[in-house]
Design a protein around this motif. Structure first.
Motif, PDB file in Angstrom:
ATOM      1  N   GLY A   8      31.274  -5.240  -8.817  1.00  0.00           N
ATOM      2  CA  GLY A   8      31.038  -3.944  -8.201  1.00  0.00           C
ATOM      3  C   GLY A   8      31.843  -2.881  -8.933  1.00  0.00           C
ATOM      4  N   SER A   9      32.046  -1.755  -8.280  1.00  0.00           N
ATOM      5  CA  SER A   9      32.825  -0.688  -8.891  1.00  0.00           C
ATOM      6  C   SER A   9      33.609   0.043  -7.814  1.00  0.00           C
ATOM      7  N   SER A  10      34.587   0.811  -8.256  1.00  0.00           N
ATOM      8  CA  SER A  10      35.415   1.559  -7.317  1.00  0.00           C
ATOM      9  C   SER A  10      35.779   2.900  -7.933  1.00  0.00           C
ATOM     10  N   GLN A  11      35.909   3.911  -7.087  1.00  0.00           N
ATOM     11  CA  GLN A  11      36.290   5.241  -7.549  1.00  0.00           C
ATOM     12  C   GLN A  11      37.725   5.557  -7.131  1.00  0.00           C
ATOM     13  N   THR A  12      38.316   6.471  -7.852  1.00  0.00           N
ATOM     14  CA  THR A  12      39.658   6.941  -7.523  1.00  0.00           C
ATOM     15  C   THR A  12      39.557   8.310  -6.866  1.00  0.00           C
ATOM     16  N   LYS A  13      40.294   8.496  -5.781  1.00  0.00           N
ATOM     17  CA  LYS A  13      40.338   9.779  -5.094  1.00  0.00           C
ATOM     18  C   LYS A  13      41.793  10.253  -4.976  1.00  0.00           C
ATOM     19  N   ILE A  32      36.709  14.451 -10.325  1.00  0.00           N
ATOM     20  CA  ILE A  32      35.724  13.853 -11.233  1.00  0.00           C
ATOM     21  C   ILE A  32      35.549  12.395 -10.824  1.00  0.00           C
ATOM     22  N   TYR A  33      34.415  12.077 -10.241  1.00  0.00           N
ATOM     23  CA  TYR A  33      34.203  10.737  -9.719  1.00  0.00           C
ATOM     24  C   TYR A  33      33.649   9.825 -10.813  1.00  0.00           C
ATOM     25  N   LEU A  92      32.947  -1.046  -2.046  1.00  0.00           N
ATOM     26  CA  LEU A  92      34.161  -0.785  -2.805  1.00  0.00           C
ATOM     27  C   LEU A  92      34.275   0.698  -3.167  1.00  0.00           C
ATOM     28  N   LEU A  93      33.141   1.360  -3.296  1.00  0.00           N
ATOM     29  CA  LEU A  93      33.171   2.771  -3.672  1.00  0.00           C
ATOM     30  C   LEU A  93      33.837   3.605  -2.588  1.00  0.00           C
TER      31      LEU A  93
END
Length: 299
Positions: free
Chosen positions: A160-165, A262-263, A298-299
């Motif tokens: 899967g993938s994940s973003q940083t916030k 920037i996602y 995960l996002l």
């Protein structure tokens, strides 16, 4: 020469754990027994494999060379044992899994109960490292890696993938205010990493139109510690969604500068050694992770 499997296992475990005492605990043997096995091995090989100091053990050049062969022999024996087990149609054996501490705690650990229920004969060994490890040296079957992969000796299963916030607690924002741009952001208490400077690149542009690289006011080598500091209202952080998703849903951490963020999706992969036959216990774990993590967000 008659080097024994017990001696190879003692040697490799001492190297992996960093001490004879820890190796003895892992092997469920006495410290003196492991020490004698090492002494016998060095005597048979007529060489010094480990330099012993008061603080640590160091591999000699001969020890490094011998270790690579020893690990392959041990892996072959484990695969032979599993082949016999497979004849009985049972998935069993020792499975060593490595991941960064936050991913292990927030993603892997919550799934272990269901995995054990499905495969009760698999013995799990869970390890954490906050840096990229050598799978052979650490005797690891599967490692979780976040971000782009560079090691061509590994196979990868995309999970899967994940973003940083960029996040802060309500308590911090009530006390210090909410920054409205990257310039104001840098006037706040920023919590980041000191061991891996690349993780201090935050997903927002500075006043020059470049990706912002922060200088942390508070720094840690561990992402989970950074999360805890943010929850305590100590500052602003930039962390992956996989470890802060529940904090955001419960509004214990609140995304800020969302319109300027920037996602970018960071891939999450399970990797394993390419030149090793894929054991059934590894295959089962990879299939289980793929299914369970795809069911999560995960996002």
């Amino acid at each position: 020469m008659n080097v024994t499997f017990e001696e190879l296992l003692a040697f490799s475990t001492v190297v992996n754990t960093g001490s004879i005492t820890h190796a003895a605990e892992q092997l469920q043997q006495t410290t003196s027994g492991v020490s004698r096995a090492l002494t016998r091995l060095e005597k048979k090989l007529n060489t010094t494999l480990l330099r012993r100091t008061t603080r640590r053990l160091e591999l000699t050049a001969e020890g490094q060379l011998f270790l690579s062969h020893a690990l392959r022999i041990i892996a072959s024996v484990e695969e032979a044992e599993e082949a016999i087990i497979l004849q009985r149609k049972e998935v069993a054996g020792l499975l060593r899994v490595n991941a960064a501490t936050p991913f292990m705690q927030h993603v892997i650990i919550p799934l272990i109960g269901r995995f054990r229920a499905a495969y009760p004969l698999i013995q799990l060994e869970l390890n954490t490292d906050d840096h990229i490890i050598d799978l052979i040296e650490k005797r690891t079957d599967v490692a979780i890696r976040i971000g782009s992969l560079k090691d061509s000796s590994l196979h990868a299963r995309y999970l899967g993938s994940s973003q940083t916030k960029i996040l802060a607690s309500p308590a911090y924002l009530n006390k210090h205010g909410t920054p409205s741009n990257a310039v104001q952001l840098q006037e706040h208490t920023l919590i980041g990493f000191h061991a891996t400077s690349g993780l201090n690149t935050w997903p927002i542009l500075n006043d020059k139109g470049e990706i912002l690289h922060i200088t942390p006011t508070i720094s840690s080598s561990n992402g989970e510690m950074i999360r805890q500091l943010a929850l305590q209202g100590e500052g602003i952080v930039a962390l992956s969604n996989f470890m802060t998703r529940h904090d955001q849903l419960s509004q214990q951490l609140i995304p800020i500068l969302a319109h300027d963020t920037i996602y970018r999706d960071k891939p999450v992969n399970a990797v394993y050694y390419k030149n090793r036959q894929l054991a059934s216990r590894i295959s089962c774990f990879l299939d289980f992770l793929s299914k369970e993590i795809n069911m999560q967000q995960l996002l």
